[in-house]
Design an enzyme around this catalytic site. Structure first.
Site, PDB file in Angstrom:
ATOM      1  N   ASP A 107      -3.406  -3.619   7.181  1.00 43.07           N
ATOM      2  CA  ASP A 107      -4.582  -4.252   7.839  1.00 43.07           C
ATOM      3  C   ASP A 107      -4.803  -5.685   6.866  1.00 43.07           C
ATOM      4  O   ASP A 107      -5.132  -6.702   7.606  1.00 43.07           O
ATOM      5  CB  ASP A 107      -5.956  -3.429   7.189  1.00 43.07           C
ATOM      6  CG  ASP A 107      -6.159  -2.180   8.160  1.00 43.07           C
ATOM      7  OD1 ASP A 107      -5.241  -1.812   8.942  1.00 43.07           O
ATOM      8  OD2 ASP A 107      -7.409  -1.692   8.163  1.00 43.07           O
ATOM      9  N   SER A 119     -13.340  -4.685   7.472  1.00 40.51           N
ATOM     10  CA  SER A 119     -12.666  -4.136   6.243  1.00 40.51           C
ATOM     11  C   SER A 119     -13.631  -3.665   5.235  1.00 40.51           C
ATOM     12  O   SER A 119     -14.810  -3.790   5.302  1.00 40.51           O
ATOM     13  CB  SER A 119     -11.901  -5.069   5.336  1.00 40.51           C
ATOM     14  OG  SER A 119     -11.549  -4.721   4.518  1.00 40.51           O
ATOM     15  N   CYS A 133       0.775  -1.096   0.095  1.00 44.62           N
ATOM     16  CA  CYS A 133       0.004   0.049  -0.123  1.00 44.62           C
ATOM     17  C   CYS A 133       0.791   1.430  -0.062  1.00 44.62           C
ATOM     18  O   CYS A 133       0.508   2.174  -0.703  1.00 44.62           O
ATOM     19  CB  CYS A 133      -1.014   0.052   1.174  1.00 44.62           C
ATOM     20  SG  CYS A 133      -1.782  -1.459   1.539  1.00 44.62           S
ATOM     21  N   CYS A 192      -2.201   3.204   3.307  1.00 46.60           N
ATOM     22  CA  CYS A 192      -3.011   2.315   3.665  1.00 46.60           C
ATOM     23  C   CYS A 192      -3.957   2.824   4.898  1.00 46.60           C
ATOM     24  O   CYS A 192      -3.714   3.916   5.266  1.00 46.60           O
ATOM     25  CB  CYS A 192      -2.345   1.088   4.525  1.00 46.60           C
ATOM     26  SG  CYS A 192      -3.133  -0.049   5.031  1.00 46.60           S
ATOM     27  N   ASP A 193      -5.002   2.184   5.111  1.00 46.36           N
ATOM     28  CA  ASP A 193      -6.427   2.831   5.791  1.00 46.36           C
ATOM     29  C   ASP A 193      -6.141   3.805   6.679  1.00 46.36           C
ATOM     30  O   ASP A 193      -6.706   5.007   6.717  1.00 46.36           O
ATOM     31  CB  ASP A 193      -7.167   1.652   6.492  1.00 46.36           C
ATOM     32  CG  ASP A 193      -7.431   0.430   5.346  1.00 46.36           C
ATOM     33  OD1 ASP A 193      -6.881   0.786   4.242  1.00 46.36           O
ATOM     34  OD2 ASP A 193      -8.190  -0.388   5.728  1.00 46.36           O
ATOM     35  N   LYS A 194      -5.298   3.570   7.857  1.00 50.91           N
ATOM     36  CA  LYS A 194      -5.237   4.511   8.904  1.00 50.91           C
ATOM     37  C   LYS A 194      -4.406   5.682   8.987  1.00 50.91           C
ATOM     38  O   LYS A 194      -4.551   6.476   9.600  1.00 50.91           O
ATOM     39  CB  LYS A 194      -5.019   3.706  10.455  1.00 50.91           C
ATOM     40  CG  LYS A 194      -5.965   2.238  10.611  1.00 50.91           C
ATOM     41  CD  LYS A 194      -7.308   2.799  10.450  1.00 50.91           C
ATOM     42  CE  LYS A 194      -8.137   1.354  10.327  1.00 50.91           C
ATOM     43  NZ  LYS A 194      -8.005   0.657   8.935  1.00 50.91           N
ATOM     44  N   GLU A 249     -10.651  -5.377  12.500  1.00 44.30           N
ATOM     45  CA  GLU A 249     -11.418  -5.786  11.491  1.00 44.30           C
ATOM     46  C   GLU A 249     -11.786  -7.196  11.334  1.00 44.30           C
ATOM     47  O   GLU A 249     -10.864  -8.126  11.621  1.00 44.30           O
ATOM     48  CB  GLU A 249     -10.760  -5.306  10.220  1.00 44.30           C
ATOM     49  CG  GLU A 249     -10.627  -3.666  10.092  1.00 44.30           C
ATOM     50  CD  GLU A 249     -10.076  -3.173   8.798  1.00 44.30           C
ATOM     51  OE1 GLU A 249      -9.824  -3.926   8.052  1.00 44.30           O
ATOM     52  OE2 GLU A 249     -10.191  -1.945   8.378  1.00 44.30           O
ATOM     53  N   CYS A 259      -5.158  -1.524  -1.335  1.00 44.52           N
ATOM     54  CA  CYS A 259      -6.313  -2.199  -1.925  1.00 44.52           C
ATOM     55  C   CYS A 259      -7.311  -1.851  -2.830  1.00 44.52           C
ATOM     56  O   CYS A 259      -7.872  -0.581  -2.663  1.00 44.52           O
ATOM     57  CB  CYS A 259      -6.764  -2.918  -0.589  1.00 44.52           C
ATOM     58  SG  CYS A 259      -5.715  -3.978   0.203  1.00 44.52           S
TER      59      CYS A 259
END
Length: 553
Positions: free
Chosen positions: A80, A469, A48, A121-123, A443, A193
Site C-alpha cells: 500500500d 490508510s 513489510c 502488509c495490510d491485505k 486508499e 508500517c
C-alpha cells in the site's frame, strides 16, 4: 487419526505422487506425518514482508520438531505504501481476494492437514484469515512484525510523517531538504508500517480473535526474538492439527465482537471494518456495519498510538505486548475471555500470563482511558444510506458543514490540494473510487496527508467511496455506500452542494432538493477495465457495507 493428506500420499494408487515428492527430498516417513502448508507472503517489493522468507525456516523447524512435515508455498502481496496515490494502488484490495483464493487453492489442491500463513502488509493478513476460515482446516496466522521507528530531529517517525510532509512541502511549509531527510529516515529496515495503521491493527485483531497465538504479533520483525516466535507457531499449528482445532470453532460471533473491541480500544484502522465483515462472511458469522458502532460506543480508547497518538507499534511491545491489551479488555468487561484461541486455551487463560512493563504509558489503565468510547463511528444519511465510517481518534470536531468540492478520482483531488485550491470549510468529495468504480477502492493517504500537511486538517472534511490508510487522521469519511459507480447519492453531488456531518447524531446528509432530478439524468460510467483481473473484480465485488467481498461470501 486419519489425515486429509493421506488422499494424496498413501496407498498403491498414490505411488506417482510419492515419486514426485521424493524427487525433492521428502521421505516415506515425512509423508506419514501431518502435512502443513506454509503459506508465505514474502516479496521483494516492500519492507513489510521482507524477512518472512527467513522466518519461514524457523516455522518449518518448529513444525518438524512437533511431528509434522512442512511444505512451503508463496502467494502475493501488494505494498500500500509504495503504490499509494497511483493506479497501482487499485491492486491492493483486489489482492486480498487473490491471496485468499490462492491459499485456498493450495490447501484444497494438496489437501494439507493444516496451514500456517506468514503475513505482514495490510491485505495479506485478512486474505490469509479468509482462506483459513473458508477451508476450515487447522491453521495459524503469524504476523511478521512491525518496522522499527525512524528518527528525525530527536523524535520517532513513521511513513505517516512523510506523506504529511508532502502536503506541507506543497504549501511551502517544508523545505526540499527536510522532505528528503524524512524520506531517508522514516523506514530504517524491514517490517510493516509502524503505527496502529492497518497492518498492526489487523495483527492485533488476529491475536484477539484467536487465530494468532497471543503474544506473537507485537515482536518487531527485526528483533531476534521473532525467530523463537516463528518456531513456536510452527509447533502450535501441528498441535492444532492433532486436536482437530479448526478456525471456525475459534472465530465465533463472540470472537468477532472481541476483535472489534480491540480495534476500538487501540484507535485502529477503518480498514478493519471491511476486513472483519469479509472474514465473518467466510466464517458464516452474522456481522453487520452497525455492530461496529454498538461495540465502539461501549469500548473506551485505551491505547495511545499513531496516527493520532504519541507512540508507535514498537512501544506496545515494550509495554508488554498485545496480551496486556487483551487483559485490559477482559478485565473491563469489553471482551469475553471465554473465547477459544488456536492454542486450545481461552483468551482469558492466555491473557492471564500478560507481563505489563511497570510505568509504561502506551496502554492506559481502565481508570484513565484516552476517551470513554472507541475510535470508530458509523454514519448514515441521505449521502450514505448504506453507511460509511470515520475514525474519530484524535478528533475534537463533532460537526462539519460546508460546500462540496467534487472530484471524480483521487488524482484530481490531490492536484487541487497541492495546488492550493481547497479552502477552509470545504468538503472534499472523491468519488468513483469505490470497490466497483475504482475498481479496487484505493486508499487516500496521499490526499489526506496532503490536507493535514497543508494545515487544513482542522477545517476541511473529506468524503469518499474509497478508503483510507490506517495512517490517515483528520475529519475523513470513507466507505460511502452505495458507491458512485452503483448509482449512490455521492454520484449525484455537484460543486457547492452543502454537506452536513454530525458525529453525535451519526448522520451525513446533503442539503439538496434536486437529487431525484439529477438521478434521472445520471448514467453509470463505462468500465475502466474491460479485460483482466480488475474487470473481473469490478463485475463481482460487493458493496463496502458488505466487506467488498467477491464470490458471494
Amino acid at each position: 487419526m486419519p489425515l486429509r493428506s493421506y488422499a494424496i500420499t498413501q496407498g498403491r494408487d498414490r505411488a506417482g505422487a510419492r515419486a514426485m515428492l521424493k524427487a525433492i527430498g521428502f521421505t516415506d516417513e515425512d509423508l506419514q506425518k501431518p502435512i502443513i502448508g506454509v503459506a508465505n507472503t514474502w516479496i521483494e517489493t516492500m519492507p513489510c514482508n521482507y524477512n518472512l522468507r527467513e522466518l519461514a525456516a524457523h516455522v518449518k523447524q518448529g513444525i518438524r520438531e512437533a511431528g509434522g512435515t512442512p511444505m512451503e508455498f508463496n502467494t502475493i502481496a501488494i505494498s500500500d505504501g509504495v503504490t499509494m496515490g497511483t493506479e497501482g494502488m487499485k491492486a491492493s484490495l483486489v489482492s486480498r481476494e487473490v491471496i485468499a483464493d490462492s491459499i485456498e487453492l493450495l490447501v484444497r489442491g494438496h489437501m494439507f492437514d493444516g496451514v500456517i500463513a506468514l503475513v505482514a502488509c495490510d491485505k495479506t493478513i485478512p486474505g490469509a484469515a479468509m482462506a483459513l476460515l473458508r477451508c476450515d482446516v487447522p491453521g495459524v496466522i503469524l504476523y511478521g512484525g512491525t518496522i522499527l521507528p525512524g528518527r528525525h530531529r530527536g523524535r520517532d517517525i513513521t511513513l505517516q510523517e512523510v506523506y504529511e510532509a508532502i502536503g506541507a512541502h506543497a504549501a511551502g511549509k517544508v523545505s526540499d531538504e527536510e522532505l528528503l531527510e524524512l524520506e531517508n529516515a522514516a523506514c530504517p529496515g524491514p517490517g510493516a508500517c509502524g503505527g496502529q495503521f492497518t497492518a498492526n491493527t489487523m495483527a492485533t485483531v488476529m491475536e484477539i480473535i484467536g487465530l494468532a497465538p497471543l503474544g506473537t504479533a507485537s515482536t518487531p520483525q527485526v528483533d531476534p526474538r521473532k525467530q523463537g516466535v516463528a518456531h513456536r507457531c510452527g509447533r502450535i499449528v501441528v498441535e492444532a492439527v492433532n486436536r482437530d482445532l479448526k478456525p471456525r470453532r475459534i472465530a465465533t460471533r463472540t470472537a468477532f465482537e472481541n476483535a472489534i473491541a480491540s480495534v476500538a480500544a487501540t484507535g485502529g484502522s477503518t480498514n478493519a471494518v471491511l476486513h472483519l465483515l469479509a472474514m465473518a462472511r467466510e466464517a458464516g458469522v452474522p456481522l453487520e456495519l452497525d455492530d461496529f458502532q454498538a461495540i465502539s460506543e461501549r469500548t473506551p480508547l485505551l491505547v495511545d498510538l499513531k496516527p493520532a497518538g504519541r507512540f508507535v507499534a514498537v512501544d506496545v511491545d515494550k509495554a508488554g505486548g498485545i496480551p496486556v491489551i487483551a487483559k485490559r479488555l477482559i478485565d473491563g468487561g469489553y471482551a469475553d475471555g471465554s473465547a477459544l484461541t488456536v492454542t486450545g486455551r481461552t483468551l482469558a487463560e492466555e491473557a492471564a500470563e500478560a507481563r505489563e512493563t511497570p510505568g509504561q504509558e502506551v496502554i492506559r489503565p481502565l481508570s484513565n482511558p484516552l476517551k470513554p468510547d472507541g475510535g470508530l463511528v458509523i454514519l448514515r444519511g441521505s449521502l450514505a444510506p448504506e453507511g460509511c465510517v470515520i475514525k474519530v481518534t484524535g478528533l475534537d470536531r463533532r460537526r462539519h458543514s460546508g460546500p462540496a468540492r467534487v472530484f471524480d478520482c483521487e488524482e484530481e483531488a490531490m492536484a487541487a490540494v497541492t495546488g492550493g485550491k481547497i479552502q477552509a470549510g470545504d468538503v472534499v468529495v472523491i468519488r468513483y473510487e469505490g470497490p466497483k468504480g475504482g475498481p479496487g477502492m484505493r486508499e487516500m493517504l496521499g490526499v489526506t496527508g496532503a490536507i493535514v500537511g497543508a494545515g487544513l486538517g482542522e477545517s476541511v472534511a473529506l468524503v469518499t467511496d474509497g478508503r483510507f490508510s490506517g495512517a490517515t487522521r483528520g475529519f475523513m469519511i470513507g466507505h460511502v455506500a452505495p458507491e458512485a459507480a452503483a448509482g449512490g447519492p455521492i454520484a449525484l453531488l455537484q460543486d457547492g452542494d452543502r454537506i452536513e456531518i454530525d458525529l453525535d447524531r451519526r448522520t451525513i446528509d446533503v442539503a439538496v432538493e434536486r437529487l431525484a432530478e439529477r438521478r434521472r439524468n445520471w448514467q453509470p460510467p463505462p468500465p475502466k477495465y474491460r479485460r483482466g483481473v480488475f474487470a473481473k473484480y469490478a463485475a463481482e465485488v460487493a458493496s463496502a457495507a458488505d466487506g467488498a467481498i467477491t464470490g458471494g461470501g
